[in-house]
Design an enzyme around this catalytic site. Sequence first.
Site, PDB file in Angstrom:
ATOM      1  N   CYS A   8       0.866  -1.242  -0.133  1.00  0.00           N
ATOM      2  CA  CYS A   8      -0.085   0.007  -0.061  1.00  0.00           C
ATOM      3  C   CYS A   8       0.854   1.254  -0.074  1.00  0.00           C
ATOM      4  O   CYS A   8       1.345   1.498  -0.938  1.00  0.00           O
ATOM      5  CB  CYS A   8      -1.066   0.017   1.148  1.00  0.00           C
ATOM      6  SG  CYS A   8      -2.408   1.014   0.969  1.00  0.00           S
ATOM      7  N   HIS A  30      -3.687  -5.536   0.804  1.00  0.00           N
ATOM      8  CA  HIS A  30      -3.412  -5.980   2.385  1.00  0.00           C
ATOM      9  C   HIS A  30      -3.943  -7.274   2.513  1.00  0.00           C
ATOM     10  O   HIS A  30      -4.861  -7.696   1.804  1.00  0.00           O
ATOM     11  CB  HIS A  30      -4.180  -4.941   3.190  1.00  0.00           C
ATOM     12  CG  HIS A  30      -3.802  -3.557   3.494  1.00  0.00           C
ATOM     13  ND1 HIS A  30      -2.667  -3.238   3.970  1.00  0.00           N
ATOM     14  CD2 HIS A  30      -4.501  -2.283   2.974  1.00  0.00           C
ATOM     15  CE1 HIS A  30      -2.335  -1.603   3.989  1.00  0.00           C
ATOM     16  NE2 HIS A  30      -3.449  -1.367   3.259  1.00  0.00           N
TER      17      HIS A  30
END
Length: 502
Positions: free
Chosen positions: A341, A425
């Site tokens: 991310c 994630h």
Amino acid sequence: MNGGLLVAGTTSDAGKSVVTAGICRWLVRQGVKVAPFKAQNMSLNSFVTREGAEIGRAQAMQAQACRVEPTALMNPVLLKPGGERSSQVVLLGKPVGEMSARGYHGGRQRQLLGTVLDCLAELRGTYDAVICEGAGSPAEINLRRTDIVNMGIARGAGLPVLVVGDIDRGGVFASFFGTVALLSPQDQALVAGFLVNKFRGDVSLLEPGLEMLQGLTGRRTYGVLPFRHGLGIDEEDGLRVSLRGTVRESVVAPPVGAEVLRVAVCAVPLMSNFTDVDALAAEPGVVVRFVDRPEELADADLVIVPGTRGTVRALQWLRERGLADALARRAADGRPVLGVCGGFQLLGEHIEDEVESRAGHVDGLGLLPVRVRFAPEKTLTRPVGEALGERVEGYEIHHGIAEVTGGEAFLDGCRVGRTWGTHWHGSLESDGFRRAFLREVAAAAGRRFVPAPDTSFAALREEQLDRLGDLIEHHADTDALWRLIESGAPQGLPFIPPGAPA
């Protein structure tokens, strides 16, 4: 049963999340249809529901304890800190803007009381019981007027309150008494009693104190939970994660003849979803450390740059500490680096950010052929794909849009040599993919590391939740707890004026 309960705490980190999850798992094992609820959560660890709503990871974990799918109703207000005094406000799973702490507590919070009560009412209409978690302490008298997560929600919904105290910190009797004494008569009437958490030793030595506490407050103690190692769950956090000398390591030794694999996680500012590395720590023979100095990368077989709520700020932090140069040297030497991310974004060539930091054009570390532009809309998805020949599931939470201009495809990102980047994630919770990834890391590091073929992260999480349920079942007065959830706080509980014992 058709009831509810608010689990409050004498302090932050008293064990509210663990106790809430434990009660949920105990109830569901009794055949009760139960749901978790937290009106307002402040956390940088979040999750994406099936309908694309962002909620705190702790509530997603508690939903798993209930064996139900998490929804935005379970955490209607999520605050994601972005600086010392401001947070992004996520309402019913969608971001609605940035707000200062003063602006939020000055009026906006109170306006949300009706929304959170409506969400709670909807859950209570669907489930047999709803176990609510408070935040911080219910005795934060400076915030009581605008409170929507502790006594505000208890009063609004008529919930009995169980106060959890961490005896391992010391001062638990004073904390219990002081918590109740600081509340108004109307709030005190809902506080049914106490639950002692993290006790070490002989419970019989504690019992005289519990009897004295009942004499002083008129309220009983519903159980004494023993201290147990390894009960950590998906943590909440405030503005930052303290290093705390944290070493997350598996409790199972590696196979005979195999070597330990060392993973270093850069503890960037405003670190988010650091729970991504829990699946690595669950592998036998993998040691995970959070680090903040370049020399701590020297013996690492894999370095992870995790998600962050402040990508540009994290980039500056890496440069100031010399970690950026250390990462560049690793990549040049073909030593494994993984960016997730925000960590993926700052490994790219440049960032255009008029949303998060409003810094405009910022040069990245240049380790991956990626250009990032921050968009006002947040991406919230639950993607499924394939990488390294294995099926992968994950979830995305980001404003940055990545344009990949080269390299080899890797999930939604790319890889160049032994440097990988992705927005996904939770990808390492996919067992087959995690093992394939660790085999590549071990080969690059020259380690004789062999991932355990039967490690199931989902099964380990289930075992962990059952351990929490066991804590409640074996160490709490479950008959009294059942009556409390079903019937509410006992009638006629005495009011304790502040300073009464003196």
